[in-house]
Design a protein around this motif. Structure first.
Motif, PDB file in Angstrom:
ATOM      1  N   ASN A 155       0.803  -1.212   0.000  1.00 53.82           N
ATOM      2  CA  ASN A 155       0.000   0.000   0.000  1.00 53.82           C
ATOM      3  C   ASN A 155       0.843   1.273   0.000  1.00 53.82           C
ATOM      4  N   GLU A 156       2.110   1.169   0.405  1.00 59.17           N
ATOM      5  CA  GLU A 156       2.946   2.367   0.465  1.00 59.17           C
ATOM      6  C   GLU A 156       3.314   2.885  -0.911  1.00 59.17           C
ATOM      7  N   LEU A 157       3.301   2.019  -1.908  1.00 62.35           N
ATOM      8  CA  LEU A 157       3.621   2.461  -3.259  1.00 62.35           C
ATOM      9  C   LEU A 157       2.399   3.141  -3.860  1.00 62.35           C
ATOM     10  N   SER A 158       2.544   4.402  -4.210  1.00 62.97           N
ATOM     11  CA  SER A 158       1.450   5.168  -4.780  1.00 62.97           C
ATOM     12  C   SER A 158       2.034   6.211  -5.731  1.00 62.97           C
ATOM     13  N   ALA A 159       1.174   6.814  -6.534  1.00 62.84           N
ATOM     14  CA  ALA A 159       1.622   7.874  -7.429  1.00 62.84           C
ATOM     15  C   ALA A 159       2.144   9.061  -6.638  1.00 62.84           C
ATOM     16  N   ALA A 160       1.508   9.353  -5.512  1.00 59.70           N
ATOM     17  CA  ALA A 160       1.958  10.472  -4.686  1.00 59.70           C
ATOM     18  C   ALA A 160       3.355  10.209  -4.131  1.00 59.70           C
ATOM     19  N   TYR A 161       3.610   8.972  -3.726  1.00 55.80           N
ATOM     20  CA  TYR A 161       4.935   8.622  -3.211  1.00 55.80           C
ATOM     21  C   TYR A 161       5.998   8.775  -4.298  1.00 55.80           C
ATOM     22  N   ASP A 221       0.016   7.649 -12.321  1.00 54.62           N
ATOM     23  CA  ASP A 221      -1.001   6.742 -11.769  1.00 54.62           C
ATOM     24  C   ASP A 221      -1.045   5.451 -12.570  1.00 54.62           C
ATOM     25  N   VAL A 224       2.014   3.197 -11.727  1.00 52.68           N
ATOM     26  CA  VAL A 224       1.856   2.444 -10.479  1.00 52.68           C
ATOM     27  C   VAL A 224       0.944   1.239 -10.695  1.00 52.68           C
ATOM     28  N   ALA A 225      -0.158   1.446 -11.394  1.00 51.93           N
ATOM     29  CA  ALA A 225      -1.069   0.333 -11.671  1.00 51.93           C
ATOM     30  C   ALA A 225      -0.384  -0.729 -12.530  1.00 51.93           C
ATOM     31  N   ARG A 228       2.055  -2.828 -10.376  1.00 52.70           N
ATOM     32  CA  ARG A 228       1.305  -3.797  -9.567  1.00 52.70           C
ATOM     33  C   ARG A 228       0.822  -4.965 -10.410  1.00 52.70           C
TER      34      ARG A 228
END
Length: 296
Positions: A155-161, A221, A224-225, A228
């Motif tokens: 969950n820590e991996l995100s576009a914001a990160y 975004d 990131v998808a 995953r």
């Protein structure tokens, strides 16, 4: 070198044989692999029960009831196999011939658990792998694990990160994703595949995916998808059995049959309606495969 999906596949293959088993004896047939084995390694693990197996990035973690954790890295050619009785079972439609030379069987865990005795054997012809042991409570400070970025499936991996990590960076996107401080466990194969799925050029500057105010742009975004999904698909397929990687049962993974760009130089791009041709360039000494028509 085995990447995250390969190590995850190994972990899942070893878990039924190792979890809950007692280490009766650790047989070390040499003093070192890539590095020397830890001091008093046998004494630290013999008689201990394995309470669980985990993974961090490309490292296999074997938790003991003593509060210690064995840290194992497969290097270039390392693999584990499970033997019970005199026969080594290696089922699978695709098989990779294992080394039969005992000099490549460097560490043997003699286990006792439900179902009787078994052996888990670490084989490594090139000896680029290694094993370490550390207090589980101090794993985050271990030299091999310290400073690693978030897991690509966590969950820590995100576009914001990633926007925070990429902002203002002229570094090529592929190099930024291979940096283990940004994302832990990503390697050459899956970065190429993720960038293709996200339609992003590997040589594009990482900072171009971030707005002037530090917010992620829409392609980030999608990236990131894509990370995953490609990791999830590879794990489901059992990894990508290139060169030396084999699963614990001896069979090869199947994801290599689904590569969209990796190792497909001069072949048609698989993006529907694209019509482009896969090209190969070299970045930081590694081959990069991409489609110049649909990756921008």
């Amino acid at each position: 070198m085995p990447e995250l999906p390969e190590v995850e596949t190994v972990k899942r293959g070893l878990s039924p044989a190792m979890e809950g088993a007692r280490i009766e004896r650790l047989e070390l047939r040499r003093g070192d692999l890539r590095f020397p084995f830890p001091a008093n390694f046998e004494d630290q693990v013999c008689g201990r029960t394995i309470i669980g197996l985990g993974r961090r990035a490309k490292y296999l973690l074997i938790d003991l009831d003593s509060g210690k954790t064995i840290i194992s890295h497969l290097g270039m050619s390392g693999s584990f196999r499970i033997e019970q009785g005199p026969v080594s079972q290696t089922p699978g439609d695709f098989r990779h011939e294992r080394s039969k030379d005992e000099k490549h069987d460097h560490a043997i865990f003699h286990l006792e658990g439900k179902g009787g005795e078994r052996r888990v054997i670490y084989n490594d012809p090139r000896r680029f792998g290694f094993m370490d042991i550390a207090d589980r409570s101090e794993l985050q400070n271990n030299p091999f694990l310290f400073g690693l970025g978030p897991e690509p499936t966590g969950n820590e991996l995100s576009a914001a990160y990633l926007a925070e990590r990429f902002a203002g960076k002229a570094r090529p996107l592929k190099g930024a994703l291979l940096d283990q401080k940004n994302v832990a466990g990503l390697g050459n194969i899956y970065v190429c595949e993720a960038l293709w799925r996200a339609h992003l050029m590997p040589a594009r500057a990482a900072g171009t995916l971030v707005t002037k105010t530090g917010k992620p742009k829409e392609p980030l975004d999608l990236l990131v998808a894509s990370i995953r999904s490609v990791i999830a698909d590879a794990i489901k397929a059992g990894g990508s059995s290139l060169r030396d990687h084999i699963q614990t049962d001896g069979s090869l993974g199947y994801f290599q049959h689904s590569f969209s760009v990796y190792d497909r130089e001069s072949l048609p791009c698989r993006t529907p309606g694209c019509g482009g041709t896969v090209l190969r360039i070299v970045q930081a000494g590694r081959s990069t495969f991409y489609c110049p028509d649909c990756q921008k």
